[in-house]
Structures are given as structure tokens and as C-alpha cells.
Design a protein around this motif. Structure first.
Motif: not given
Length: 213
Positions: A19-20, A26-27, A74, A23-24, A64, A78
């Protein structure tokens, strides 16, 4: 018993790491997309267009993010979280009402200049939410976080000045948001006075909402 516990915890750790990493990623993709999004706005941007202006393929973006609504919300979430933290730092460090007003106003004027296109994207997204239901929950959540940020600014200013706010949080947020949106319009139209005018107006508005003007 220890082996049983480890067997249970291991999949959970793997799941968290996965999951991390998602998310990384996606960022990373969102950061690459921000320039295109902020320049073109919602209506003129597609995932394919974003892919053409970044190092990532259309397929990767689509893996993603469900669609451009998912990507845009998103990105804006952010960015606005960073903005909120910036103003919370002002609340945490100011020790007098004039210092708080000056630092808050300076921060708003600075982001007007440095991040004007990102703010334009936010207002574009908020306007689109009037027509597209798919935006509304995300826009409402972002808007609520900004309103709470203004509430903290006004509450701290009131505490430091010894005067309670004379209006509700919603009204205060509407006034500051209106000042910023008008300043953004003038800045993007090429008015060199927009940042300075915004800075002076923000200082004055803090005095107005606490009855110290």
C-alpha cells in the motif's frame, strides 16, 4: 505461539508495504501531472494528454488513477494539505496579533505568485463541482479543511488581540476566500499590484472579523 503470531503479522506487513508503494507511486505520478493540469485546467486535460507531457504512459496513469477526476482531486487534495500546514505553522509561531496578521498575509501573497496556476486549478475544480456530482465529495472535503484553517487563524488572532471574532467561521472563510480569488484573477490578468493589495486586504480583514478595525 510466536510462530503463529509472526505468520499472522507477516501478510499484514507485506500488505502495508504494498500500500505504501502504491501511494508513493500515486504521489510521483501526481507531481508529474500537476504542471499540465495547472496550465490547461480541468476541461482541456485528459489522462492521455497528461501522459504525453510526462515520462509516464497513459496505461500507467490509468492503472493508478481511475480517471482524470481521480487524478485531479488527488493532486488538489495533496497541494491544499501543504497549504494548510504552511498556515498552521504561522499560527504556531506567531506571538503577537500584528505578527500573525503580517505573516499570514505575506504567506497568502507569496502563494498567490508562486502557485497561481495551482490555485486556478482548485477554483476550476470547485466550479466544476456545481455541475458534476463526481467532484462534490472531494471538493467539500478540501473546502472544509480550508475553512478549519481559517478558523484556527482567526481564533489565534482573536486570542492574541484579546477580542473575540464578530462573525462565524463560514463567513470569515468566505471573506478571505473571496479576497484571494479576486486577487488571483487580477494576478493572472497581469496586475502587478495584486499581491501587495491582497497582503494589505488580509491584514485589514483580520481586524474586521475580530472587531479591532
Amino acid at each position: 505461539m510466536q510462530h503463529v503470531t509472526e505468520a499472522v503479522e507477516r501478510p499484514a506487513r507485506v500488505s502495508r508495504r504494498r500500500a505504501d508503494k502504491v501511494e508513493e507511486r500515486r504521489r510521483e505520478l501526481a507531481d508529474a501531472a500537476l504542471l499540465t493540469l495547472s496550465e490547461l485546467g480541468y476541461a482541456r486535460t485528459s489522462l492521455r494528454e497528461i501522459a504525453q507531457n510526462s515520462e509516464f504512459s497513459h496505461g500507467v496513469l490509468h492503472y493508478y488513477f481511475r480517471d482524470k477526476v481521480d487524478l485531479i482531486t488527488y493532486c488538489v487534495r495533496r497541494y491544499k494539505a501543504v497549504c494548510v500546514q504552511r498556515y498552521d505553522d504561522v499560527v504556531a509561531t506567531a506571538t503577537t496579533a500584528p505578527a500573525l496578521a503580517d505573516e499570514f498575509a505575506a504567506a497568502m501573497a507569496a502563494t498567490l505568485v508562486a502557485d497561481g496556476l495551482m490555485h486556478r486549478l482548485w477554483y476550476d475544480l470547485r466550479s466544476q463541482s456545481l455541475f458534476e456530482a463526481s467532484f462534490r465529495d472531494d471538493v467539500a472535503a478540501i473546502d472544509a479543511s480550508l475553512e478549519r484553517m481559517i478558523e484556527r487563524i482567526v481564533a489565534r488572532y482573536a486570542q492574541l488581540s484579546g477580542r473575540p471574532p464578530v462573525c462565524g467561521t463560514g463567513a470569515a472563510y468566505a471573506m478571505f476566500d473571496g479576497l484571494f480569488q479576486q486577487a488571483l484573477w487580477r494576478h493572472l490578468a497581469g496586475d502587478p499590484q495584486a499581491p501587495g493589495t491582497l497582503r494589505a486586504d488580509v491584514v485589514q480583514m483580520l481586524a474586521v472579523v475580530t472587531g479591532t478595525a
